[in-house]
Design an enzyme around this catalytic site. Structure first.
Site, PDB file in Angstrom:
ATOM      1  N   HIS A  62      20.974 -48.853 -90.988  1.00 20.86           N
ATOM      2  CA  HIS A  62      20.881 -49.940 -91.947  1.00 20.86           C
ATOM      3  C   HIS A  62      22.130 -50.812 -91.868  1.00 20.86           C
ATOM      4  O   HIS A  62      23.218 -50.325 -91.578  1.00 20.86           O
ATOM      5  CB  HIS A  62      20.754 -49.385 -93.371  1.00 20.86           C
ATOM      6  CG  HIS A  62      19.561 -48.509 -93.564  1.00 20.86           C
ATOM      7  ND1 HIS A  62      19.534 -47.480 -94.466  1.00 20.86           N
ATOM      8  CD2 HIS A  62      18.341 -48.509 -92.965  1.00 20.86           C
ATOM      9  CE1 HIS A  62      18.356 -46.883 -94.426  1.00 20.86           C
ATOM     10  NE2 HIS A  62      17.610 -47.487 -93.512  1.00 20.86           N
ATOM     11  N   TYR A 132      27.622 -42.440-102.110  1.00 22.69           N
ATOM     12  CA  TYR A 132      28.375 -43.520-101.496  1.00 22.69           C
ATOM     13  C   TYR A 132      28.602 -44.677-102.454  1.00 22.69           C
ATOM     14  O   TYR A 132      27.786 -44.966-103.319  1.00 22.69           O
ATOM     15  CB  TYR A 132      27.776 -43.978-100.170  1.00 22.69           C
ATOM     16  CG  TYR A 132      26.327 -44.368-100.138  1.00 22.69           C
ATOM     17  CD1 TYR A 132      25.951 -45.704-100.048  1.00 22.69           C
ATOM     18  CD2 TYR A 132      25.331 -43.405-100.147  1.00 22.69           C
ATOM     19  CE1 TYR A 132      24.621 -46.069 -99.977  1.00 22.69           C
ATOM     20  CE2 TYR A 132      23.993 -43.763-100.074  1.00 22.69           C
ATOM     21  CZ  TYR A 132      23.648 -45.095 -99.995  1.00 22.69           C
ATOM     22  OH  TYR A 132      22.325 -45.456 -99.926  1.00 22.69           O
TER      23      TYR A 132
END
Length: 198
Positions: A62, A132
């Protein structure tokens, strides 16, 4: 904490110091002053994500249109992942190259990747959990995907899990249909390097 630059400019591996006793373990998985001293960057926090994955779950590659770009600071709190960073910045000296870090609940390493870099994680154990921090909020209009099995990238994905059992890769429909690096480059959908020309 120990901070090591990866071979992709703008990406670092962070290894925290762990302090354990009969109660458990304590560590600082992010510390702004240490991070900025080594990287020269500050981490703008706009969103924090948590993802739980079965063994073989492959999320990515991504990336986000740059601008605006999205930087990420990634760690594993349970289980294990192979964390892969890919340089997608057209004009970068390491364009198309990748590097990886094993992030797990033993060494408790983290990975920071700057804007313009591609990112993927492969779970190596059922229930593996990654957390994250993101510099911008998720915006689907800027979100892009790249085929993690693109032969031009030639990423060496593990074939066994943490216990040594064979892995079966599981991808989302979106990741399974992701275009190649060549297609993204031809369509002008890759970030450009902002590094000065030599």
């Amino acid at each position: 904490m120990d901070i090591r630059a990866l071979k992709i400019a703008g990406a670092w591996e962070i290894t925290p110091k762990q302090f354990g006793d009969n109660r458990g373990v304590f560590l600082e998985w992010f510390k702004s002053s240490a991070f900025t001293a080594v990287t020269g960057r500050t981490l703008e926090l706009a969103q924090a994500n948590c993802s739980v994955s079965a063994a073989g779950s492959l999320r990515g590659i991504h990336f986000t249109d740059n601008p605006p770009g999205q930087a990420k600071y990634v760690t594993c709190v349970k289980g294990a992942f192979l964390d892969v960073v890919v340089d997608l910045r057209v004009g970068s000296p390491t364009f198309g190259e990748w590097d990886s870090v094993l992030i797990d609940d033993v060494d408790r390493k983290a990975v920071y990747l700057s804007e313009g870099l591609g990112h993927a994680i492969l779970s190596l154990e059922d229930g593996s959990t990654v957390m994250y921090l993101c510099s911008i909020e998720y915006s689907p209009e800027f979100d892009r995907d790249l085929d993690p099995f693109d032969p031009e990238l030639n990423i060496t994905w593990p074939t066994t899990d943490r216990a040594g059992n064979p892995l079966t890769y599981e991808l989302s429909a979106k990741d399974s249909a992701a275009p190649s690096l060549h297609a993204l480059r031809t369509q002008g959908l890759l970030p450009r390097s902002t590094a000065p020309s030599p």
